[in-house]
Design a protein around this motif. Structure first.
Motif, PDB file in Angstrom:
ATOM      1  N   CYS A   1     -25.392 108.759  -4.667  1.00 13.73           N
ATOM      2  CA  CYS A   1     -24.672 109.961  -5.057  1.00 13.73           C
ATOM      3  C   CYS A   1     -23.808 110.442  -3.904  1.00 13.73           C
ATOM      4  CB  CYS A   1     -25.624 111.069  -5.496  1.00 13.73           C
ATOM      5  SG  CYS A   1     -26.484 111.884  -4.132  1.00 13.73           S
ATOM      6  N   GLY A   2     -22.927 111.328  -4.219  1.00 13.11           N
ATOM      7  CA  GLY A   2     -22.075 111.943  -3.210  1.00 13.11           C
ATOM      8  C   GLY A   2     -21.256 113.032  -3.853  1.00 13.11           C
ATOM      9  N   VAL A   3     -20.250 113.513  -3.142  1.00 16.04           N
ATOM     10  CA  VAL A   3     -19.334 114.491  -3.704  1.00 16.04           C
ATOM     11  C   VAL A   3     -17.903 114.055  -3.419  1.00 16.04           C
ATOM     12  CG1 VAL A   3     -20.942 116.429  -3.547  1.00 16.04           C
ATOM     13  CG2 VAL A   3     -19.362 115.993  -1.660  1.00 16.04           C
ATOM     14  N   LYS A   4     -17.028 114.354  -4.340  1.00 13.58           N
ATOM     15  CA  LYS A   4     -15.593 114.227  -4.126  1.00 13.58           C
ATOM     16  C   LYS A   4     -15.059 115.643  -3.915  1.00 13.58           C
ATOM     17  CE  LYS A   4     -16.162 109.917  -5.068  1.00 13.58           C
ATOM     18  NZ  LYS A   4     -16.648 109.110  -3.940  1.00 13.58           N
ATOM     19  N   VAL A   5     -14.361 115.840  -2.813  1.00 19.91           N
ATOM     20  CA  VAL A   5     -13.882 117.178  -2.455  1.00 19.91           C
ATOM     21  C   VAL A   5     -12.357 117.189  -2.518  1.00 19.91           C
ATOM     22  CG1 VAL A   5     -13.860 118.986  -0.699  1.00 19.91           C
ATOM     23  CG2 VAL A   5     -15.868 117.507  -0.937  1.00 19.91           C
ATOM     24  N   LYS A   6     -11.821 118.123  -3.275  1.00 18.89           N
ATOM     25  CA  LYS A   6     -10.374 118.331  -3.365  1.00 18.89           C
ATOM     26  C   LYS A   6     -10.046 119.609  -2.611  1.00 18.89           C
ATOM     27  CE  LYS A   6      -6.776 119.192  -6.893  1.00 18.89           C
ATOM     28  NZ  LYS A   6      -6.646 120.667  -6.836  1.00 18.89           N
ATOM     29  N   ILE A   7      -9.190 119.495  -1.601  1.00 19.11           N
ATOM     30  CA  ILE A   7      -8.842 120.631  -0.749  1.00 19.11           C
ATOM     31  C   ILE A   7      -7.359 120.923  -0.928  1.00 19.11           C
ATOM     32  CG2 ILE A   7      -8.767 121.509   1.608  1.00 19.11           C
ATOM     33  CD1 ILE A   7     -11.034 119.579   2.294  1.00 19.11           C
TER      34      ILE A   7
ATOM     35  N   LEU B   1     -23.144 121.755  -0.141  1.00 18.36           N
ATOM     36  CA  LEU B   1     -21.887 121.752  -0.884  1.00 18.36           C
ATOM     37  C   LEU B   1     -22.137 121.883  -2.382  1.00 18.36           C
ATOM     38  CD1 LEU B   1     -19.905 118.996   1.031  1.00 18.36           C
ATOM     39  CD2 LEU B   1     -19.320 121.424   0.911  1.00 18.36           C
ATOM     40  N   CYS B   2     -23.112 121.152  -2.902  1.00 23.79           N
ATOM     41  CA  CYS B   2     -23.395 121.203  -4.335  1.00 23.79           C
ATOM     42  C   CYS B   2     -23.945 122.561  -4.758  1.00 23.79           C
ATOM     43  CB  CYS B   2     -24.364 120.089  -4.715  1.00 23.79           C
ATOM     44  SG  CYS B   2     -23.637 118.436  -4.694  1.00 23.79           S
ATOM     45  N   ASN B   3     -24.618 123.245  -3.860  1.00 22.41           N
ATOM     46  CA  ASN B   3     -25.122 124.585  -4.159  1.00 22.41           C
ATOM     47  C   ASN B   3     -24.138 125.672  -3.737  1.00 22.41           C
ATOM     48  OD1 ASN B   3     -27.485 123.881  -5.469  1.00 22.41           O
ATOM     49  ND2 ASN B   3     -28.681 123.783  -3.584  1.00 22.41           N
ATOM     50  N   ARG B   4     -22.870 125.267  -3.537  1.00 27.16           N
ATOM     51  CA  ARG B   4     -21.746 126.186  -3.294  1.00 27.16           C
ATOM     52  C   ARG B   4     -21.842 126.907  -1.958  1.00 27.16           C
ATOM     53  NH1 ARG B   4     -21.727 129.517  -8.905  1.00 27.16           N
ATOM     54  NH2 ARG B   4     -22.354 127.824 -10.287  1.00 27.16           N
ATOM     55  N   GLU B   5     -22.481 126.302  -0.988  1.00 25.58           N
ATOM     56  CA  GLU B   5     -22.548 126.887   0.341  1.00 25.58           C
ATOM     57  C   GLU B   5     -21.459 126.278   1.221  1.00 25.58           C
ATOM     58  OE1 GLU B   5     -26.480 126.565   1.969  1.00 25.58           O
ATOM     59  OE2 GLU B   5     -27.423 126.944   0.022  1.00 25.58           O
ATOM     60  N   ALA B   6     -21.169 126.952   2.334  1.00 27.51           N
ATOM     61  CA  ALA B   6     -20.121 126.498   3.247  1.00 27.51           C
ATOM     62  C   ALA B   6     -20.652 125.422   4.184  1.00 27.51           C
ATOM     63  CB  ALA B   6     -19.587 127.678   4.055  1.00 27.51           C
TER      64      ALA B   6
ATOM     65  N   THR C   1     -10.670 120.427  11.949  1.00 28.28           N
ATOM     66  CA  THR C   1     -11.991 120.950  11.606  1.00 28.28           C
ATOM     67  C   THR C   1     -11.818 121.825  10.370  1.00 28.28           C
ATOM     68  OG1 THR C   1     -12.777 120.918  13.885  1.00 28.28           O
ATOM     69  CG2 THR C   1     -13.906 122.388  12.356  1.00 28.28           C
ATOM     70  N   VAL C   2     -12.628 121.577   9.353  1.00 31.89           N
ATOM     71  CA  VAL C   2     -12.444 122.252   8.069  1.00 31.89           C
ATOM     72  C   VAL C   2     -13.779 122.821   7.598  1.00 31.89           C
ATOM     73  CG1 VAL C   2     -11.534 122.053   5.732  1.00 31.89           C
ATOM     74  CG2 VAL C   2     -10.711 120.493   7.514  1.00 31.89           C
ATOM     75  N   VAL C   3     -13.747 124.068   7.158  1.00 30.59           N
ATOM     76  CA  VAL C   3     -14.904 124.666   6.485  1.00 30.59           C
ATOM     77  C   VAL C   3     -14.659 124.551   4.993  1.00 30.59           C
ATOM     78  CG1 VAL C   3     -16.275 126.737   6.109  1.00 30.59           C
ATOM     79  CG2 VAL C   3     -15.357 126.245   8.387  1.00 30.59           C
ATOM     80  N   ILE C   4     -15.575 123.843   4.319  1.00 30.62           N
ATOM     81  CA  ILE C   4     -15.453 123.569   2.883  1.00 30.62           C
ATOM     82  C   ILE C   4     -16.502 124.385   2.145  1.00 30.62           C
ATOM     83  CG2 ILE C   4     -15.552 121.785   1.107  1.00 30.62           C
ATOM     84  CD1 ILE C   4     -15.118 119.738   3.406  1.00 30.62           C
ATOM     85  N   GLN C   5     -16.085 125.062   1.077  1.00 29.35           N
ATOM     86  CA  GLN C   5     -17.017 125.765   0.198  1.00 29.35           C
ATOM     87  C   GLN C   5     -16.417 125.792  -1.199  1.00 29.35           C
ATOM     88  OE1 GLN C   5     -18.119 129.726   1.416  1.00 29.35           O
ATOM     89  NE2 GLN C   5     -19.747 129.881  -0.103  1.00 29.35           N
ATOM     90  N   ALA C   6     -17.178 125.317  -2.170  1.00 27.21           N
ATOM     91  CA  ALA C   6     -16.678 125.239  -3.539  1.00 27.21           C
ATOM     92  C   ALA C   6     -16.223 126.611  -4.014  1.00 27.21           C
ATOM     93  CB  ALA C   6     -17.764 124.701  -4.471  1.00 27.21           C
TER      94      ALA C   6
ATOM     95  N   ASP D   1     -18.218 119.219 -12.024  1.00 26.31           N
ATOM     96  CA  ASP D   1     -17.776 120.291 -11.142  1.00 26.31           C
ATOM     97  C   ASP D   1     -18.948 121.228 -10.876  1.00 26.31           C
ATOM     98  OD1 ASP D   1     -16.569 122.432  -9.868  1.00 26.31           O
ATOM     99  OD2 ASP D   1     -14.954 122.672 -11.331  1.00 26.31           O
ATOM    100  N   VAL D   2     -19.329 121.399  -9.617  1.00 25.75           N
ATOM    101  CA  VAL D   2     -20.501 122.232  -9.319  1.00 25.75           C
ATOM    102  C   VAL D   2     -20.244 123.697  -9.668  1.00 25.75           C
ATOM    103  CG1 VAL D   2     -21.234 120.645  -7.503  1.00 25.75           C
ATOM    104  CG2 VAL D   2     -19.876 122.674  -6.892  1.00 25.75           C
ATOM    105  N   MET D   3     -18.969 124.108  -9.785  1.00 20.56           N
ATOM    106  CA  MET D   3     -18.675 125.492 -10.162  1.00 20.56           C
ATOM    107  C   MET D   3     -18.997 125.761 -11.624  1.00 20.56           C
ATOM    108  SD  MET D   3     -17.749 127.145  -7.508  1.00 20.56           S
ATOM    109  CE  MET D   3     -17.068 128.627  -8.248  1.00 20.56           C
ATOM    110  N   ASP D   4     -19.168 124.715 -12.431  1.00 18.47           N
ATOM    111  CA  ASP D   4     -19.524 124.885 -13.836  1.00 18.47           C
ATOM    112  C   ASP D   4     -21.028 124.948 -14.040  1.00 18.47           C
ATOM    113  OD1 ASP D   4     -16.887 124.877 -14.616  1.00 18.47           O
ATOM    114  OD2 ASP D   4     -16.837 122.746 -15.121  1.00 18.47           O
TER     115      ASP D   4
END
Length: 494
Positions: free
Chosen positions: A122-128, A187-192, A202-207, A419-422
């Protein structure tokens, strides 16, 4: 208390770690605990409730009448849905899924099989959404110094990252696997999560939130490439300037050369761009990628210009330069030496830059969980796992994740993306193997479940489940209804 009187630990068999858990303590995953010698699940089973349970009035639409296909209930409020969140796993894989739930939907006997899958693959695909340069394609993405993924392609106004995967979870050092699993879980639980990209940013990612690039929160994704911006706004510029250059890392546009400018009757200005010319008015590689104008490393836009061509240039030529988000803009006029000189920007051009920004969408991070449902997970649904795969392919079984619509990839197996936001909050867990624990549900007609060799004796009525102490949440994804006839071959219109 003597050694003989100390309570014995119990062994948890919910995952391959097989923790021994003392009384009053939880296992390594913090999801199972020993309560008075009994193994209990700490996270409650989650039920999605629609509008009616929440006291929200449904919106009427297409009510009644011959051919009406929908009862007007936007959130399918009459259909509570049992998700796999908090359900538990099938480990050690011979067991039926923790909950196999039946309910009648529009006169059809339906069954939903819910289980939390242990996903090593498993993994995540991140669109920024950003024009800033984050890193070159294939550059390593790191968290806490450990490699957790890589940069993929640049898409239209966005950068794509691929994080996780079995090679990082199990194929590297123990620390790499632990750090990767932790980053994926958050990331999947919508945390930064803060990541660094080799030779990049350097990037801070949060859904659902704006990315923070090198400490600066992004605001806008570009309206289009430089050429597209020329086409969109050419008619708003033609009466105010002689030439416009939209600076872009990928395709920089020049109005006087562009086909849009030609159609509007614009004449050559002699202003020349230092890049690789493609079709007229479109230039590649005008600068190096960076965090400046239009995703380039340019802070002074004049750096991308060559000397003006004296055959066409003349003093007084008016030049407007702008980035693809409208956040950077400048106005120049050619002097007697045919050099561009900065001048106060006319109000019409200032308004034009604002219009570009207005047409840019907010910059946001999107996180999509992606995982492969293996044979062990499928065995929790049926004694013949390949039949479940076939049922999904034949649209007899519908796949959802935490009640959210999941995209099932073509080809072999059951590889899902969601989409973890759904999904409801805190939908994901982990086991220290390391692997993510993610909810997955399979919904189908009871007759189809029996035909694929399902664990029919384990089916329980929805009322029995609702009588439990459960977590009740509102529907997150308004488009998702796992029970809908449109999901199934038998319910689709001929």
């Amino acid at each position: 208390m003597t050694e003989r009187e100390k309570p014995e630990k119990i062994r948890c068999d919910a995952c391959p770690v097989l923790c021994y858990i003392a009384e009053g303590r939880s296992g390594a995953c913090d999801r199972y605990a020993n309560h008075a010698g009994q193994l209990v699940r700490l996270d409650p089973l989650t039920i999605i409730e629609g509008a009616q349970q929440k006291g929200v009035k449904a919106v009427p639409f297409l009510q009644g009448g011959e051919g009406a296909e929908w009862d007007g209930d936007l959130l399918q409020g009459s259909r509570p849905f049992v998700t796999a969140i908090g359900a538990g796993t099938t480990y050690p894989d011979y067991k039926p899924a923790p909950f196999i739930v039946s309910q009648e939907v529009e006169g059809v006997d339906m069954v939903t099989v819910v289980t939390e899958g242990i996903f090593s693959y498993c993994g995540v695909k991140v669109k920024i959404d950003t024009d800033r340069h984050l890193g070159h394609e294939r550059a390593i993405v790191r968290a806490e110094g450990e490699a957790i993924g890589h940069v993929m392609t640049s898409e239209y106004g966005s950068k794509m990252l691929s994080l996780g995967g079995v090679e990082h979870l199990t194929g590297g050092s123990k620390k790499e696997g632990r750090v990767t699993c932790d980053a994926l879980l958050r990331l999947c639980n919508r945390e930064a999560v803060e990541v660094s990209i080799d030779d990049g940013a350097t990037v801070v990612i949060q859904a659902g939130q704006a990315p923070i690039v090198n400490g600066v929160a992004e605001k806008l994704m570009r309206v289009g490439c430089g050429s597209a911006a020329i086409g969109m706004f050419a008619s708003q510029w033609v009466d105010h300037v002689d030439d416009v250059i939209v600076v872009d890392d990928h395709i920089t546009g020049q109005l006087s050369e562009h086909q849009a400018g030609k159609f509007l009757g614009m004449q050559p200005t002699g202003i020349r761009i230092n890049g690789r010319r493609s079709t007229p008015g479109r230039y590649f590689q005008v600068a190096q990628p960076g965090t400046g104008w239009g995703g380039t490393d340019v802070e002074n836009p004049l750096d991308i210009l060559k000397d003006s061509d004296p055959r066409f240039a003349r003093p007084g030529i008016r030049l407007f330069m702008v980035s693809t988000t409208g956040e950077q803009s400048a106005y120049f006029e050619l002097d007697e030496a045919l050099k561009p000189v900065a001048k106060p920007m006319p109000e019409a051009l200032r308004a034009s830059a604002a219009r570009i920004a207005e047409n840019c969408e907010p910059s946001v991070c999107s996180v999509l969980f992606m995982g492969g449902a293996g044979g062990s997970l499928r065995a929790g649904v049926t004694e013949n796992p390949v039949r479940l795969t076939n049922s999904v392919r034949q649209s007899l079984a519908h796949v959802s994740c935490g009640g959210a619509e999941a995209y099932v990839w073509p080809g072999g197996g059951i590889t899902v993306m969601v989409d973890v936001m759904d999904m409801p909050s805190n939908a994901f867990g982990y086991v220290p193997t390391p692997a993510l624990v993610a909810p997955i549900e399979f919904t189908m007609r009871m007759e189809d479940y029996a035909a694929l060799g399902g664990h029919v004796k384990e089916v329980r009525a929805l009322g029995d489940i609702l009588a439990r102490e459960v977590r009740r949440v509102g529907q997150v994804d308004p488009e998702s209804d796992p029970h809908s006839r449109r999901n199934f071959r038998w319910g689709a219109k001929p």
